[in-house]
Design an enzyme around this catalytic site. Sequence first.
Site, PDB file in Angstrom:
ATOM      1  N   ASP A 177      -1.160  16.142  -2.234  1.00  0.00           N
ATOM      2  CA  ASP A 177      -1.266  15.183  -3.324  1.00  0.00           C
ATOM      3  C   ASP A 177      -0.163  15.465  -4.346  1.00  0.00           C
ATOM      4  O   ASP A 177       0.097  16.627  -4.666  1.00  0.00           O
ATOM      5  CB  ASP A 177      -2.645  15.317  -3.989  1.00  0.00           C
ATOM      6  CG  ASP A 177      -2.981  14.162  -4.902  1.00  0.00           C
ATOM      7  OD1 ASP A 177      -2.163  13.856  -5.810  1.00  0.00           O
ATOM      8  OD2 ASP A 177      -4.059  13.567  -4.737  1.00  0.00           O
ATOM      9  N   GLY A 192     -14.005   5.838  -8.570  1.00  0.00           N
ATOM     10  CA  GLY A 192     -12.753   6.532  -8.865  1.00  0.00           C
ATOM     11  C   GLY A 192     -11.645   6.284  -7.869  1.00  0.00           C
ATOM     12  O   GLY A 192     -10.612   6.959  -7.920  1.00  0.00           O
ATOM     13  N   HIS A 221      -6.513   2.296   0.166  1.00  0.00           N
ATOM     14  CA  HIS A 221      -6.423   2.749   1.563  1.00  0.00           C
ATOM     15  C   HIS A 221      -7.371   3.938   1.636  1.00  0.00           C
ATOM     16  O   HIS A 221      -7.195   4.908   0.886  1.00  0.00           O
ATOM     17  CB  HIS A 221      -4.988   3.175   1.886  1.00  0.00           C
ATOM     18  CG  HIS A 221      -4.732   3.510   3.323  1.00  0.00           C
ATOM     19  ND1 HIS A 221      -3.745   2.888   4.038  1.00  0.00           N
ATOM     20  CD2 HIS A 221      -5.303   4.404   4.170  1.00  0.00           C
ATOM     21  CE1 HIS A 221      -3.708   3.374   5.273  1.00  0.00           C
ATOM     22  NE2 HIS A 221      -4.653   4.311   5.369  1.00  0.00           N
ATOM     23  N   HIS A 237      -9.115   7.245   1.905  1.00  0.00           N
ATOM     24  CA  HIS A 237      -8.552   8.584   1.980  1.00  0.00           C
ATOM     25  C   HIS A 237      -9.597   9.600   1.535  1.00  0.00           C
ATOM     26  O   HIS A 237     -10.536   9.282   0.816  1.00  0.00           O
ATOM     27  CB  HIS A 237      -7.281   8.711   1.129  1.00  0.00           C
ATOM     28  CG  HIS A 237      -7.463   8.343  -0.304  1.00  0.00           C
ATOM     29  ND1 HIS A 237      -7.566   7.034  -0.746  1.00  0.00           N
ATOM     30  CD2 HIS A 237      -7.545   9.118  -1.416  1.00  0.00           C
ATOM     31  CE1 HIS A 237      -7.706   7.015  -2.055  1.00  0.00           C
ATOM     32  NE2 HIS A 237      -7.703   8.259  -2.488  1.00  0.00           N
ATOM     33  N   CYS A 257       0.837  -1.196   0.000  1.00  0.00           N
ATOM     34  CA  CYS A 257       0.000   0.000   0.000  1.00  0.00           C
ATOM     35  C   CYS A 257       0.875   1.251   0.000  1.00  0.00           C
ATOM     36  O   CYS A 257       1.673   1.470   0.918  1.00  0.00           O
ATOM     37  CB  CYS A 257      -0.915  -0.013   1.228  1.00  0.00           C
ATOM     38  SG  CYS A 257      -1.867   1.505   1.436  1.00  0.00           S
TER      39      CYS A 257
END
Length: 115
Positions: free
Chosen positions: A30, A94, A99, A101, A4
């Site tokens: 991001d 999407g 994990h 988020h 991950c």
Amino acid sequence: MSECIFCKILNKEIPSEIVFENDEVLAFNDVNPQAPTHILIIPKKHISSFSDFSEEDMGSILPKVFLAVKYITEKLDLKKEGYRIVNNCGKNGGQTVGHIHFHLLAGRQLQWPPG
């Protein structure tokens, strides 16, 4: 969860620009931002998606995620202009990382409906 990418970020195996961190939550910029402000907020406990939240996790982890959102939006002074919080769940929703988020998007006019 050795494969991950978010767990690797949590374990500091992959560098990230951390915006917020406490015992339960990590928030970081991001690497492929979709808005001038694009922060990912993740629980430190590995949960694959929103669909996999147990009732216990809902009561203990989810409030801490949203308290982190509140702290971040206040720290970055996002309340006046506004922001969006998004959770993508599953392939058709999407979700690209397994994990859970939440995306915090701000800094431009966000369109509706989204993608």
